[in-house]
Design an enzyme around this catalytic site. Structure first.
Site, PDB file in Angstrom:
ATOM      1  N   ASP A  94       0.876  -1.156   0.000  1.00 42.66           N
ATOM      2  CA  ASP A  94       0.000   0.000   0.000  1.00 42.66           C
ATOM      3  C   ASP A  94       0.924   1.220   0.000  1.00 42.66           C
ATOM      4  OD1 ASP A  94      -2.441   1.521   0.317  1.00 42.66           O
ATOM      5  OD2 ASP A  94      -1.861   1.795   2.410  1.00 42.66           O
ATOM      6  N   ASP A 124       0.106   5.058   0.928  1.00 40.03           N
ATOM      7  CA  ASP A 124      -0.047   6.006   2.033  1.00 40.03           C
ATOM      8  C   ASP A 124      -0.096   5.270   3.370  1.00 40.03           C
ATOM      9  OD1 ASP A 124      -0.174   8.064   0.123  1.00 40.03           O
ATOM     10  OD2 ASP A 124      -2.325   7.779  -0.111  1.00 40.03           O
ATOM     11  N   GLU A 155       1.204   9.306   6.171  1.00 41.06           N
ATOM     12  CA  GLU A 155      -0.198   9.544   5.825  1.00 41.06           C
ATOM     13  C   GLU A 155      -0.476  11.052   5.794  1.00 41.06           C
ATOM     14  OE1 GLU A 155      -3.867   8.251   4.729  1.00 41.06           O
ATOM     15  OE2 GLU A 155      -2.535   6.752   5.579  1.00 41.06           O
ATOM     16  N   TYR A 213      -5.428  12.963   1.270  1.00 42.03           N
ATOM     17  CA  TYR A 213      -5.500  13.294  -0.159  1.00 42.03           C
ATOM     18  C   TYR A 213      -4.172  13.833  -0.695  1.00 42.03           C
ATOM     19  CZ  TYR A 213     -10.349  12.570   0.985  1.00 42.03           C
ATOM     20  OH  TYR A 213     -11.513  12.022   1.440  1.00 42.03           O
ATOM     21  N   ASN A 271      -5.488   2.936  -3.054  1.00 35.98           N
ATOM     22  CA  ASN A 271      -6.756   3.631  -3.261  1.00 35.98           C
ATOM     23  C   ASN A 271      -6.465   5.127  -3.328  1.00 35.98           C
ATOM     24  OD1 ASN A 271      -8.197   1.213  -3.062  1.00 35.98           O
ATOM     25  ND2 ASN A 271      -8.794   1.542  -0.937  1.00 35.98           N
ATOM     26  N   ARG A 294     -11.351  -0.889  -5.868  1.00 30.40           N
ATOM     27  CA  ARG A 294     -11.056  -0.260  -4.571  1.00 30.40           C
ATOM     28  C   ARG A 294     -10.940  -1.315  -3.472  1.00 30.40           C
ATOM     29  NH1 ARG A 294     -10.991   4.538  -2.067  1.00 30.40           N
ATOM     30  NH2 ARG A 294     -11.585   4.530   0.126  1.00 30.40           N
ATOM     31  N   LYS A 306      -4.235  -0.736   6.728  1.00 29.55           N
ATOM     32  CA  LYS A 306      -5.657  -0.758   7.077  1.00 29.55           C
ATOM     33  C   LYS A 306      -6.192  -2.178   6.930  1.00 29.55           C
ATOM     34  CE  LYS A 306      -6.682   3.923   5.490  1.00 29.55           C
ATOM     35  NZ  LYS A 306      -7.308   4.699   4.432  1.00 29.55           N
TER      36      LYS A 306
END
Length: 173
Positions: free
Chosen positions: A7, A9, A15, A18, A50, A99, A126
């Site tokens: 992943d 971010d 993090e 956006y 994502n 997603r 996550k």
């Protein structure tokens, strides 16, 4: 092909809500040494991320590509080859197939590269990352704690760690 799915971010970079500007991008400590270690073990590296900020209109695909190309050049300057970057530009309510926690990006990678699911890993921050890996058939997973609320009692990750810099404690030959 044995693959490490990363992943972006929260795993590769800190993090930032956006994230789409180079000036806001900060690599997480240890990411380069960890990726070099994984390459040394014979893994190919693919980023799956994502990016709903595109679908929400916060930034464009062009903005994403500028940042992505810059990031890839930073990896390249460290002699790290990122095989591919796959991203989902959709909002959660779009109910797309790509997603995470859905498996669309993993399926695309499998079609392109013939992924060996038993020897591959996914590193995410996550539950949706772990769920995508498990639904796709990748059992080897690491959840990186970076500030997201995680209930470790119900987590399905193989391992939980504070940072990508500790993955050599879990991924070995």
């Amino acid at each position: 092909m044995k693959t490490i799915f990363l992943d972006r971010d929260g795993v590769i970079n800190k993090e930032v809500e956006y994230l789409h500007k180079i000036k806001d991008f900060q690599f997480i400590e240890g990411v380069f040494s960890s990726c070099k270690y994984l390459q040394k073990l014979g893994f190919n590296l693919i980023i799956i991320t994502n990016q709903s900020g595109i679908g929400r209109g916060y930034y464009t695909k062009q903005d994403f590509n500028i940042l992505n190309n810059w990031m890839l050049n930073q990896f390249k300057s460290q002699n790290i080859n990122i095989l591919d970057v796959l991203y989902c530009p959709h909002k959660p309510e779009d109910n797309c197939k790509c997603r995470k926690p859905k498996t669309g990006m993993l399926q695309i990678a499998n079609k392109k590269y013939n992924v060996d699911k038993k020897k591959s890993w996914l590193i995410g921050d996550k539950e949706s990352d772990i769920e995508a890996a498990n639904s796709f058939g990748i059992a080897n997973t690491i959840l990186v704690k970076n500030g997201h609320k995680i209930d470790e009692r119900y987590n399905k990750a193989s391992f939980i760690t504070s940072s990508i810099k500790h993955i050599n404690d879990f991924i070995k030959l």
